[in-house]
Motif scaffolding. Structure first.
Motif, PDB file in Angstrom:
ATOM      1  N   ARG A  21       0.847  -1.208   0.000  1.00 18.40           N
ATOM      2  CA  ARG A  21       0.000   0.000   0.000  1.00 18.40           C
ATOM      3  C   ARG A  21       0.881   1.256   0.000  1.00 18.40           C
ATOM      4  O   ARG A  21       1.066   1.886  -1.040  1.00 18.40           O
ATOM      5  CB  ARG A  21      -0.960  -0.042   1.207  1.00 18.40           C
ATOM      6  CG  ARG A  21      -2.078   0.978   1.155  1.00 18.40           C
ATOM      7  CD  ARG A  21      -1.691   2.376   1.600  1.00 18.40           C
ATOM      8  NE  ARG A  21      -1.124   2.421   2.946  1.00 18.40           N
ATOM      9  CZ  ARG A  21      -0.554   3.522   3.457  1.00 18.40           C
ATOM     10  NH1 ARG A  21      -0.444   4.628   2.732  1.00 18.40           N
ATOM     11  NH2 ARG A  21      -0.045   3.515   4.692  1.00 18.40           N
ATOM     12  N   ASP A  22       1.462   1.574   1.140  1.00 18.12           N
ATOM     13  CA  ASP A  22       2.313   2.769   1.225  1.00 18.12           C
ATOM     14  C   ASP A  22       3.455   2.659   0.208  1.00 18.12           C
ATOM     15  O   ASP A  22       3.858   3.646  -0.414  1.00 18.12           O
ATOM     16  CB  ASP A  22       2.888   2.869   2.645  1.00 18.12           C
ATOM     17  CG  ASP A  22       3.205   4.286   3.072  1.00 18.12           C
ATOM     18  OD1 ASP A  22       3.175   5.178   2.219  1.00 18.12           O
ATOM     19  OD2 ASP A  22       3.492   4.506   4.261  1.00 18.12           O
ATOM     20  N   GLY A  23       3.958   1.431   0.063  1.00 19.67           N
ATOM     21  CA  GLY A  23       5.098   1.198  -0.825  1.00 19.67           C
ATOM     22  C   GLY A  23       4.797   1.436  -2.287  1.00 19.67           C
ATOM     23  O   GLY A  23       5.635   1.937  -3.028  1.00 19.67           O
ATOM     24  N   LEU A  24       3.589   1.078  -2.710  1.00 23.88           N
ATOM     25  CA  LEU A  24       3.273   1.140  -4.150  1.00 23.88           C
ATOM     26  C   LEU A  24       2.426   2.338  -4.544  1.00 23.88           C
ATOM     27  O   LEU A  24       2.324   2.655  -5.733  1.00 23.88           O
ATOM     28  CB  LEU A  24       2.552  -0.154  -4.580  1.00 23.88           C
ATOM     29  CG  LEU A  24       3.360  -1.451  -4.446  1.00 23.88           C
ATOM     30  CD1 LEU A  24       2.546  -2.629  -4.976  1.00 23.88           C
ATOM     31  CD2 LEU A  24       4.692  -1.364  -5.175  1.00 23.88           C
ATOM     32  N   GLN A  25       1.807   3.027  -3.569  1.00 27.01           N
ATOM     33  CA  GLN A  25       0.819   4.062  -3.922  1.00 27.01           C
ATOM     34  C   GLN A  25       1.404   5.217  -4.738  1.00 27.01           C
ATOM     35  O   GLN A  25       0.692   5.909  -5.451  1.00 27.01           O
ATOM     36  CB  GLN A  25       0.138   4.599  -2.667  1.00 27.01           C
ATOM     37  CG  GLN A  25       1.046   5.423  -1.769  1.00 27.01           C
ATOM     38  CD  GLN A  25       0.398   5.802  -0.438  1.00 27.01           C
ATOM     39  OE1 GLN A  25      -0.685   5.368  -0.105  1.00 27.01           O
ATOM     40  NE2 GLN A  25       1.091   6.617   0.347  1.00 27.01           N
ATOM     41  N   ILE A  51      -0.627  -7.349   7.074  1.00 26.03           N
ATOM     42  CA  ILE A  51      -0.225  -6.838   5.763  1.00 26.03           C
ATOM     43  C   ILE A  51      -1.266  -5.856   5.255  1.00 26.03           C
ATOM     44  O   ILE A  51      -2.449  -6.192   5.134  1.00 26.03           O
ATOM     45  CB  ILE A  51      -0.065  -8.015   4.767  1.00 26.03           C
ATOM     46  CG1 ILE A  51       1.016  -8.981   5.262  1.00 26.03           C
ATOM     47  CG2 ILE A  51       0.255  -7.498   3.362  1.00 26.03           C
ATOM     48  CD1 ILE A  51       1.191 -10.223   4.403  1.00 26.03           C
ATOM     49  N   GLU A  52      -0.828  -4.627   4.945  1.00 30.54           N
ATOM     50  CA  GLU A  52      -1.739  -3.672   4.292  1.00 30.54           C
ATOM     51  C   GLU A  52      -1.822  -4.055   2.825  1.00 30.54           C
ATOM     52  O   GLU A  52      -0.800  -4.160   2.136  1.00 30.54           O
ATOM     53  CB  GLU A  52      -1.203  -2.239   4.418  1.00 30.54           C
ATOM     54  CG  GLU A  52      -1.726  -1.545   5.635  1.00 30.54           C
ATOM     55  CD  GLU A  52      -1.420  -0.050   5.641  1.00 30.54           C
ATOM     56  OE1 GLU A  52      -0.838   0.475   4.678  1.00 30.54           O
ATOM     57  OE2 GLU A  52      -1.777   0.580   6.633  1.00 30.54           O
ATOM     58  N   ALA A  53      -3.059  -4.246   2.343  1.00 26.48           N
ATOM     59  CA  ALA A  53      -3.221  -4.775   0.988  1.00 26.48           C
ATOM     60  C   ALA A  53      -3.679  -3.722  -0.011  1.00 26.48           C
ATOM     61  O   ALA A  53      -3.646  -3.969  -1.215  1.00 26.48           O
ATOM     62  CB  ALA A  53      -4.212  -5.937   1.025  1.00 26.48           C
ATOM     63  N   GLY A  54      -4.118  -2.560   0.444  1.00 25.94           N
ATOM     64  CA  GLY A  54      -4.549  -1.519  -0.501  1.00 25.94           C
ATOM     65  C   GLY A  54      -5.326  -0.411   0.175  1.00 25.94           C
ATOM     66  O   GLY A  54      -5.399  -0.348   1.412  1.00 25.94           O
ATOM     67  N   SER A  55      -5.882   0.460  -0.658  1.00 26.16           N
ATOM     68  CA  SER A  55      -6.649   1.613  -0.145  1.00 26.16           C
ATOM     69  C   SER A  55      -7.907   1.795  -0.974  1.00 26.16           C
ATOM     70  O   SER A  55      -7.826   1.855  -2.204  1.00 26.16           O
ATOM     71  CB  SER A  55      -5.896   2.933  -0.328  1.00 26.16           C
ATOM     72  OG  SER A  55      -4.635   2.915   0.184  1.00 26.16           O
ATOM     73  N   PHE A  56      -9.021   1.976  -0.299  1.00 27.00           N
ATOM     74  CA  PHE A  56     -10.263   2.339  -1.003  1.00 27.00           C
ATOM     75  C   PHE A  56     -10.360   3.862  -1.033  1.00 27.00           C
ATOM     76  O   PHE A  56     -11.174   4.461  -0.334  1.00 27.00           O
ATOM     77  CB  PHE A  56     -11.464   1.691  -0.308  1.00 27.00           C
ATOM     78  CG  PHE A  56     -11.525   0.210  -0.531  1.00 27.00           C
ATOM     79  CD1 PHE A  56     -11.990  -0.302  -1.746  1.00 27.00           C
ATOM     80  CD2 PHE A  56     -11.099  -0.681   0.447  1.00 27.00           C
ATOM     81  CE1 PHE A  56     -12.036  -1.677  -1.965  1.00 27.00           C
ATOM     82  CE2 PHE A  56     -11.133  -2.051   0.228  1.00 27.00           C
ATOM     83  CZ  PHE A  56     -11.594  -2.546  -0.981  1.00 27.00           C
ATOM     84  N   VAL A  57      -9.476   4.463  -1.820  1.00 23.89           N
ATOM     85  CA  VAL A  57      -9.430   5.925  -1.945  1.00 23.89           C
ATOM     86  C   VAL A  57      -9.864   6.296  -3.353  1.00 23.89           C
ATOM     87  O   VAL A  57     -10.076   5.426  -4.205  1.00 23.89           O
ATOM     88  CB  VAL A  57      -8.015   6.458  -1.629  1.00 23.89           C
ATOM     89  CG1 VAL A  57      -7.638   6.184  -0.183  1.00 23.89           C
ATOM     90  CG2 VAL A  57      -6.966   5.859  -2.555  1.00 23.89           C
ATOM     91  N   PRO A  63      -4.213   6.986  -8.295  1.00 26.30           N
ATOM     92  CA  PRO A  63      -4.584   5.992  -9.311  1.00 26.30           C
ATOM     93  C   PRO A  63      -3.994   4.597  -9.051  1.00 26.30           C
ATOM     94  O   PRO A  63      -4.603   3.594  -9.406  1.00 26.30           O
ATOM     95  CB  PRO A  63      -3.994   6.579 -10.607  1.00 26.30           C
ATOM     96  CG  PRO A  63      -3.663   8.007 -10.309  1.00 26.30           C
ATOM     97  CD  PRO A  63      -3.538   8.168  -8.832  1.00 26.30           C
ATOM     98  N   GLN A  64      -2.849   4.571  -8.417  1.00 29.70           N
ATOM     99  CA  GLN A  64      -2.169   3.281  -8.213  1.00 29.70           C
ATOM    100  C   GLN A  64      -2.980   2.312  -7.350  1.00 29.70           C
ATOM    101  O   GLN A  64      -2.793   1.101  -7.435  1.00 29.70           O
ATOM    102  CB  GLN A  64      -0.803   3.550  -7.558  1.00 29.70           C
ATOM    103  CG  GLN A  64       0.189   2.424  -7.637  1.00 29.70           C
ATOM    104  CD  GLN A  64       0.537   2.001  -9.041  1.00 29.70           C
ATOM    105  OE1 GLN A  64       0.027   0.985  -9.514  1.00 29.70           O
ATOM    106  NE2 GLN A  64       1.378   2.761  -9.715  1.00 29.70           N
ATOM    107  N   MET A  65      -3.902   2.827  -6.540  1.00 29.62           N
ATOM    108  CA  MET A  65      -4.676   1.954  -5.645  1.00 29.62           C
ATOM    109  C   MET A  65      -6.040   1.590  -6.238  1.00 29.62           C
ATOM    110  O   MET A  65      -6.886   1.014  -5.569  1.00 29.62           O
ATOM    111  CB  MET A  65      -4.863   2.637  -4.272  1.00 29.62           C
ATOM    112  CG  MET A  65      -3.580   2.813  -3.482  1.00 29.62           C
ATOM    113  SD  MET A  65      -2.936   1.257  -2.795  1.00 29.62           S
ATOM    114  CE  MET A  65      -1.505   0.965  -3.807  1.00 29.62           C
ATOM    115  N   ALA A  66      -6.246   1.914  -7.521  1.00 31.80           N
ATOM    116  CA  ALA A  66      -7.572   1.728  -8.131  1.00 31.80           C
ATOM    117  C   ALA A  66      -8.012   0.267  -8.179  1.00 31.80           C
ATOM    118  O   ALA A  66      -9.210  -0.018  -8.295  1.00 31.80           O
ATOM    119  CB  ALA A  66      -7.582   2.326  -9.536  1.00 31.80           C
TER     120      ALA A  66
END
Ligand code: HMG
Length: 322
Positions: A21-25, A51-57, A63-66
Motif C-alpha cells: 500500500r504505502d510502498g506502491l501508492q 499486511i496492508e493490501a490496498g486503499s479504497f481511496v 490511481p495506483q490503488m484503483a
C-alpha cells in the motif's frame, strides 16, 4: 514474536507490512494487479502476519490503488491455510471507501484465522490534511467517527494513522500536543491502535524520542496502542525504531525493500525497510518469526519488477553474498 531484551521486557513486537500500500501508492508506472498479489503472497509466506493490501481511496487522487477491490477479492477467494493467521488491512478515508470495503468483504466466508480490518488516516498538520484528504483535521475526525462506529458494530477492527508527527513540508514543525490531541481523538472514537507517521522521515532519535516520551509519560497514552511508522528519507528510521522501542512501543510499520513515498509529501521516500527492521530486531534479541532470507528475496524480486533500486541495506548486503 517474543522479545528477550532489556528494552523489551519479553513482550510481543508486531510488524505491519505496508509495502503493498504505502510502498506502491506513489509508483509512477502502473503496477499490474497480479504483481501486487504476488507481492502480498510472498510477504505472507515470509512470515508477515499483518499486511496492508490496498486503499479504497479516490482513483483520481491515487490511481495506483484503483485495483484494491480486485486484490481484496483475490485474497478472499484464496485464503492462506487456517494455520497461518493473517490480517489484511485497507485504508478507508471516508464512508464511500468503507462501503466499498464492506461490499468486498461481504463476499467472504472468512475463516476466523484470516481476517481483515480497516485503517483511517488523519494528520497533525492542517495543510497536509487538506492536501491528502481534502478536509481539515477536525472535519476528518468528524468524517471518521461514523465509519468507526459502523465498523465496530460489524466486528471490524479499525487502526488509525496520524501523519506529519514531526514536521510538515507546508506548515513547518508539528507541535507534540497536536499529535497527542489527534491520537486521543482516534483512540476515543474506537481505534485499537494509532500509528505515528513520520511521513517525510525528518525525525531523529532526539525529536522522535521527545515525542514518544511526551505521548506516553506526559499525556499518558498507552504505549501498547501506539505504533511507529517511520520513513527513512534521512536514514534515521532504524534508530528511530530503537528509541520508540526503548520508550515502550511494540508495533512498527515497514515496507519491503523500503518501497514507498507519499503522493502528497514531495521528496518523501519509503518506510523503514522490512529487511532492515527484522535484522535490527533480531540483533536486539527480539524474535520476529519473519524469515529474513525470504523477505530479502522478496525485496530483491519486487525491486526488479518495479525497476527500482533496492533501498534495504540488509537486503542489498545479503543478496551480494549469494
Ligand atoms: C478522501 C478523498 C476521497 C476526498 O476527495 P474529495 O474530492 O473531497 O471527495 P468527494 O467526496 O468530493 O468526491 C469526489 C469524487 O471522488 C469520488 N470518491 C470519493 N471518495 C471515494 C472513495 N473512497 N473511493 C473512490 N472514489 C471516491 C466520488 O465518487 C466523486 O467522484 P465523481 O463524482 O467526481 O466521479 C480524497 O482526498 C482521497 O482519496 N484521498 C486519499 C489520499 C491518499 O490515499 N493518500 C495516501 C494515503 S495516506 C499516507 O500515505 C500516509 C500514511 C497513512 O502512510 C502515514 C504516514 O506516512 O504519515
Amino acid at each position: 514474536m517474543t522479545v528477550n531484551h532489556p528494552f523489551s521486557s519479553k513482550r510481543v513486537v508486531k510488524i505491519v507490512e505496508v509495502g503493498a500500500r504505502d510502498g506502491l501508492q506513489n509508483e509512477k508506472g502502473t503496477v499490474p494487479t497480479h504483481t501486487k498479489i504476488e507481492l502480498i503472497e510472498r510477504l505472507s509466506s515470509a512470515g508477515l502476519r499483518h499486511i496492508e493490501a490496498g486503499s479504497f481511496v479516490s482513483p483520481k487522487w491515487v490511481p495506483q490503488m484503483a485495483d484494491t477491490a480486485a486484490i481484496q477479492s483475490h485474497l478472499i477467494a484464496h485464503p492462506p491455510p487456517a494455520s497461518v493467521p493473517i490480517t489484511y488491512s485497507y485504508l478507508t478515508p471516508n464512508m464511500q471507501g468503507f462501503t466499498s470495503y464492506l461490499a468486498g468483504a461481504a463476499l467472504s466466508s472468512v475463516p476466523s484465522q484470516h481476517s481483515s480490518e480497516i485503517a483511517i488516516f488523519a494528520a497533525a498538520s492542517e495543510s497536509f490534511s487538506q492536501r491528502n484528504i481534502n478536509c481539515s483535521i477536525a472535519e476528518s475526525l468528524t468524517r471518521f467517527r461514523p465509519i468507526v462506529k459502523k465498523a465496530l458494530a460489524e466486528g471490524i477492527k479499525v487502526r488509525g494513522y496520524v501523519s506529519m508527527i514531526i514536521e510538515c513540508p507546508y506548515d513547518g514543525p508539528t507541535s507534540p500536543s497536536m499529535v497527542a490531541d489527534v491520537v486521543e481523538g482516534l483512540l476515543d472514537m474506537g481505534c485499537y491502535e494509532v500509528s505515528l507517521g513520520d511521513t517525510n522521515g525528518v525525525g531523529t532519535p532526539g525529536s522522535i524520542g521527545r515525542l514518544v516520551n511526551y505521548l506516553i509519560k506526559e499525556r499518558r497514552l498507552p504505549s501498547e496502542k501506539l505504533a511507529g511508522h517511520f520513513h527513512d528519507t534521512y536514514g534515521q528510521a532504524i534508530v528511530n525504531c530503537l528509541v520508540a522501542l526503548e520508550a515502550g512501543i511494540r508495533t512498527f510499520d515497514s515496507s519491503v525493500a523500503g518501497l514507498g513515498g507519499c503522493p502528497y509529501s514531495k521528496g518523501a521516500t519509503g518506510n523503514v525497510a522490512t529487511e532492515d527492521l527484522v535484522y535490527f530486531l533480531e540483533g536486539t534479541g527480539v524474535r520476529t518469526n519473519v524469515d529474513l532470507q525470504k523477505i530479502v528475496e522478496t525485496g530483491d524480486w519486487i525491486s526488479k519488477e518495479l525497476g527500482r533500486k533496492n533501498e534495504s541495506k540488509v537486503g542489498t548486503a545479503l543478496m551480494a553474498r549469494l
